[in-house]
Design a protein around this motif. Sequence first.
Motif, PDB file in Angstrom:
ATOM      1  N   ILE A  71      45.241  49.010  33.761  1.00 36.75           N
ATOM      2  CA  ILE A  71      45.313  48.078  34.878  1.00 36.75           C
ATOM      3  C   ILE A  71      44.062  48.198  35.750  1.00 36.75           C
ATOM      4  O   ILE A  71      43.529  47.199  36.229  1.00 36.75           O
ATOM      5  N   TRP A  72      43.580  49.424  35.918  1.00 36.79           N
ATOM      6  CA  TRP A  72      42.377  49.632  36.725  1.00 36.79           C
ATOM      7  C   TRP A  72      41.169  48.941  36.090  1.00 36.79           C
ATOM      8  O   TRP A  72      40.404  48.249  36.755  1.00 36.79           O
ATOM      9  N   GLY A  73      40.996  49.127  34.802  1.00 39.18           N
ATOM     10  CA  GLY A  73      39.890  48.468  34.110  1.00 39.18           C
ATOM     11  C   GLY A  73      40.022  46.958  34.140  1.00 39.18           C
ATOM     12  O   GLY A  73      39.028  46.229  34.323  1.00 39.18           O
ATOM     13  N   ASN A  74      41.239  46.463  33.977  1.00 39.33           N
ATOM     14  CA  ASN A  74      41.466  45.019  34.003  1.00 39.33           C
ATOM     15  C   ASN A  74      41.222  44.432  35.395  1.00 39.33           C
ATOM     16  O   ASN A  74      40.740  43.303  35.528  1.00 39.33           O
ATOM     17  N   PHE A  75      41.555  45.212  36.415  1.00 38.70           N
ATOM     18  CA  PHE A  75      41.276  44.769  37.775  1.00 38.70           C
ATOM     19  C   PHE A  75      39.776  44.563  37.972  1.00 38.70           C
ATOM     20  O   PHE A  75      39.326  43.554  38.536  1.00 38.70           O
ATOM     21  N   MET A  76      38.988  45.522  37.462  1.00 37.22           N
ATOM     22  CA  MET A  76      37.538  45.406  37.619  1.00 37.22           C
ATOM     23  C   MET A  76      36.971  44.275  36.770  1.00 37.22           C
ATOM     24  O   MET A  76      35.973  43.650  37.137  1.00 37.22           O
ATOM     25  N   SER A  77      37.595  43.995  35.623  1.00 38.54           N
ATOM     26  CA  SER A  77      37.199  42.812  34.849  1.00 38.54           C
ATOM     27  C   SER A  77      37.397  41.554  35.685  1.00 38.54           C
ATOM     28  O   SER A  77      36.537  40.662  35.716  1.00 38.54           O
ATOM     29  N   GLY A  78      38.536  41.491  36.361  1.00 41.62           N
ATOM     30  CA  GLY A  78      38.823  40.339  37.213  1.00 41.62           C
ATOM     31  C   GLY A  78      37.861  40.221  38.377  1.00 41.62           C
ATOM     32  O   GLY A  78      37.427  39.118  38.741  1.00 41.62           O
ATOM     33  N   MET A  79      37.488  41.357  38.979  1.00 39.93           N
ATOM     34  CA  MET A  79      36.505  41.327  40.061  1.00 39.93           C
ATOM     35  C   MET A  79      35.184  40.743  39.569  1.00 39.93           C
ATOM     36  O   MET A  79      34.583  39.879  40.221  1.00 39.93           O
ATOM     37  N   THR A  80      34.720  41.232  38.414  1.00 44.23           N
ATOM     38  CA  THR A  80      33.430  40.779  37.896  1.00 44.23           C
ATOM     39  C   THR A  80      33.476  39.298  37.531  1.00 44.23           C
ATOM     40  O   THR A  80      32.535  38.545  37.792  1.00 44.23           O
ATOM     41  N   TYR A  81      34.576  38.896  36.919  1.00 44.63           N
ATOM     42  CA  TYR A  81      34.776  37.481  36.581  1.00 44.63           C
ATOM     43  C   TYR A  81      34.635  36.616  37.837  1.00 44.63           C
ATOM     44  O   TYR A  81      33.932  35.600  37.844  1.00 44.63           O
ATOM     45  N   ASN A  82      35.292  37.024  38.905  1.00 48.41           N
ATOM     46  CA  ASN A  82      35.248  36.231  40.130  1.00 48.41           C
ATOM     47  C   ASN A  82      33.900  36.297  40.832  1.00 48.41           C
ATOM     48  O   ASN A  82      33.476  35.336  41.487  1.00 48.41           O
ATOM     49  N   TRP A  83      33.196  37.442  40.720  1.00 50.23           N
ATOM     50  CA  TRP A  83      31.838  37.501  41.257  1.00 50.23           C
ATOM     51  C   TRP A  83      30.974  36.421  40.623  1.00 50.23           C
ATOM     52  O   TRP A  83      30.193  35.764  41.290  1.00 50.23           O
ATOM     53  N   HIS A  84      31.134  36.262  39.296  1.00 53.16           N
ATOM     54  CA  HIS A  84      30.352  35.245  38.595  1.00 53.16           C
ATOM     55  C   HIS A  84      30.835  33.831  38.930  1.00 53.16           C
ATOM     56  O   HIS A  84      30.037  32.951  39.248  1.00 53.16           O
TER      57      HIS A  84
END
Length: 298
Positions: free
Chosen positions: A252-265
Amino acid sequence: MGDDWPFWEQSNSSIRELKQMFKNLTRTALSAAVLAGFALSATQADASNERFKKVLERGKIVIGVKADYKPWGFRDSSGKLVGMEIDMAKDVAKALGVELEMVPVQSSNRMQFLQQGKIDLMIATMSDKANRRKVVGVPQPNYYTSGTNILAKKGAVKSWGDLKGKPVCGKQGAFYNKSVSKAYGAKIVAFVGNAEAKQALRDGKCVGWVYDDSSIMADLASGDWPGYEMPLNTEDDTPWALAVPVEEVGSIWGNFMSGMTYNWHASGRLIELEKKWGIQSTKYLADMHVRMKAYDAK
């Protein structure tokens, strides 16, 4: 942009509301990963959420950042940590609704800090390479990229082809030397260190200094190189990645950071930060913004 981010609309110090927020964020992260081609297995998706719970329960996230690499992470005249990646670290803490503690790291110890549990997350100019994925977890997508370019006097070089038969300063052993020499016929003049190579450029002994574009951009942002530029399109791009503990890349932690990066882009936040910190605009961020924004519309 800024406080209008979808992630931040639900940010709240309440653990219950943060957990609900995270439930939504995880769904976004997983959807983004699949759409972008970063498929996650069922085992990964069901992985432990201990890191996330730990961060929420203590009300603080500890992030490893650079303190000596302007303009991504450095200390201002007052000693305060500032820079593009510092702002990204603040974004993560704000999205979670927790306090931020930043720990200065270096290239030589940043991965070890994750392994030893000294930090929860690392945002520190790390290139995404296969051997590093054995040591740390690398959530996708990547957030930045760097590659080969040159530093030259303004107007002196307009294309890679202009380097043919001309002296170009480089650092001994750098892989950039061989690729530029072979591809464009440049005559590499190799020096023991970068300081010597850059001084030779100032002295007019070469038409440019070939090196990593992120380092060149840092030099240009320092204000010490008036009258110089990075005039060419970067080649041999290597993506940059943030990192989590290796066992948590699919959690879940890794997936959260995937979501953060996705939204940054998707939001254009990283393009905004490039401009804020005087970093030369990159094609990578422009392309990723278009790509991720298109996923948002589906």
